[in-house]
Scaffold this motif. Sequence first.
Motif: not given
Length: 158
Positions: A136-154
């Motif tokens: 669970x911590x790894x899954x949560x980390x991956x999806x939240x980092x993905x969230x930040x990357x999407x926002x940082x890019x867009x």
Amino acid sequence: MDWAGWALFGLVATVALTAALITAQLVGLTRLDLPLVLGTLVTEDPDRARVVGFFIHLCAGQGFALGYAATFALLHRATWWIGALFGALHVGIALTVLLPLLPGVHPRMASQRAGLASTAVLEPPGLFALNYGIQTPAVAAVVHVMYGIVLGLLLKAD
């Protein structure tokens, strides 16, 4: 600040994060069902709770996206790696502070100290949400980092 970007891209990033979490739960990587956890704050029916919880998570994600957008504006810079750092900070706070505090306010969640007489229907997440599975911590980390990357890019820093 990029208001139009916040409104659109915050929604895109939140839907992607929520869909990834639901997919991870459905394929067995985690037992964390965040729409159920959030939705049972307002209703005990699990099917309705998942729908309500999905929309609660969308609203919360928009709120966090507003914070990301405001911070990018303050920094005068929006990049994928800054977004990733914000996502890591975001998940760190969620897993170490927000989720462990949830049993104290959630009407249908047991606490670590709940005895046998507890009528709660949800187990407490525990530190790093490990009660919902070792991954669970790894899954949560991956999806939240993905969230930040999407926002940082867009998002534009403006």
